[in-house]
Design an enzyme around this catalytic site. Structure first.
Site, mmCIF file in Angstrom:
data_model
loop_
_atom_site.group_PDB
_atom_site.id
_atom_site.type_symbol
_atom_site.label_atom_id
_atom_site.label_comp_id
_atom_site.label_asym_id
_atom_site.label_seq_id
_atom_site.Cartn_x
_atom_site.Cartn_y
_atom_site.Cartn_z
ATOM 1 C CG HIS A 141 37.702 11.695 43.616
ATOM 2 N ND1 HIS A 141 36.568 11.368 44.031
ATOM 3 C CD2 HIS A 141 38.126 12.951 44.080
ATOM 4 C CE1 HIS A 141 36.222 12.334 44.871
ATOM 5 N NE2 HIS A 141 37.237 13.226 44.861
ATOM 6 N NE ARG A 168 31.033 16.559 36.813
ATOM 7 C CZ ARG A 168 30.491 17.438 36.036
ATOM 8 N NH1 ARG A 168 31.015 18.497 35.338
ATOM 9 N NH2 ARG A 168 29.375 17.424 35.756
ATOM 10 N N PRO A 191 38.721 16.694 28.194
ATOM 11 C CG PRO A 191 40.187 15.207 29.470
ATOM 12 C CD PRO A 191 38.691 16.063 29.428
ATOM 13 C CD GLU A 192 37.485 20.002 23.177
ATOM 14 O OE1 GLU A 192 37.827 20.132 21.879
ATOM 15 O OE2 GLU A 192 36.893 20.685 23.807
#
Ligand SMILES: [Zn+2]
Length: 268
Positions: free
Chosen positions: A86, A104, A2-3
């Protein structure tokens, strides 16, 4: 990962839901390394006063002069319903519960004293927001003049301007026909002006499309961002350049996958 457009999309969704809600409890699940989740217990009992963004960081202003900092990392997703796997953080609020999923583990979810970003060097030394008055041609040119590194690598540092990552740097440099390996200090003022304009336009267009989903990124309501349909070079290795039909190339620059047109973005 994500930016700015993806984080801003999340922020816009969170703001009306979170503002004025009190955090009743905060629980961590398999949330390691611990420093990425430090002092979360300080948020308990505090009220969320505003939901802000700085670069790719979400900054929730809490009562008691605290801030809850959230970085989505590579795979972070926020939702108001339980994920199957997660989940790293559950915040129980007055009206609902917020869940932070991170497959991650590059994300962060921590509490700091307001404006105390010493433990987060990227945030501490971050350049101006691209939509702010501080992001001027003069400021941008001066910042680029200071760096002897490849333009792409320097833009990823967040120092000349906040919020750009791999996708939007590749797209902006293609738009203005600058080779990503060009040294930052070698960019002329005329090109800096075009680059600044392209960065702003591309980020705005992506926010309107709710960002780019290539893999993991989802909006808070679980939707994909549609800007992937508008990408010209990122992820288009071997396909014809939309402008000149030359095959898009992919190289590794500063450890990052980099896409460009070898003809339009010739190093000379
Ligand atoms: Zn081309």
């Amino acid at each position: 990962m994500p930016e700015l457009p993806e984080v801003e999309t999340v922020r816009l969704e969170l703001e009306p839901i979170l503002v004025n809600q009190k955090i009743l409890s905060a629980s961590l699940v398999d949330a390691i390394p611990a420093k990425k989740y430090q002092d979360l217990e300080l948020a308990i009992g505090q009220t969320i006063k505003s939901v802000n963004r700085r670069g790719k960081f979400l900054i929730l202003e809490l009562s008691n002069n605290l801030e809850l900092i959230i970085h989505l990392g590579m795979t972070g997703v926020i939702a108001f319903k339980e994920f199957e796997k997660h989940v790293r953080v559950k915040l129980e609020l007055e009206n609902n519960s917020l869940y932070f999923q991170d497959v991650r583990r590059f994300g962060r979810f921590l509490v700091v004293k307001a404006k105390d970003y010493k433990s987060m060097p990227t945030l501490h030394k971050m350049g101006p927001e691209p939509f702010s008055k501080q992001f001027t041609n003069k400021q941008f040119f001066t910042a680029l003049q200071k760096s002897n590194t490849a333009l792409k690598t320097y833009l990823l540092s967040q120092k000349p301007v906040a919020g750009l990552g791999n996708i939007y740097v590749d797209e902006a440099l293609w738009q203005v026909k600058i080779n990503p390996q060009t040294k930052a200090k070698d960019i002329s003022l005329a090109k800096v002006k075009r680059l600044r304009k392209a960065i702003i336009e591309i980020l705005q267009a992506s926010i309107e499309a709710q960002g780019t989903t290539l893999n993991d990124y989802r909006t808070v309501s679980g939707e994909v961002g549609e800007y992937a349909n508008q990408l010209n070079v990122y992820g288009h290795t071997g396909e014809p350049c939309p402008r000149c039909k030359t095959e898009i190339e992919r190289i590794i620059l500063g450890g990052r996958s980099t896409h460009f047109c070898p003809k339009c973005q010739n190093i000379n």
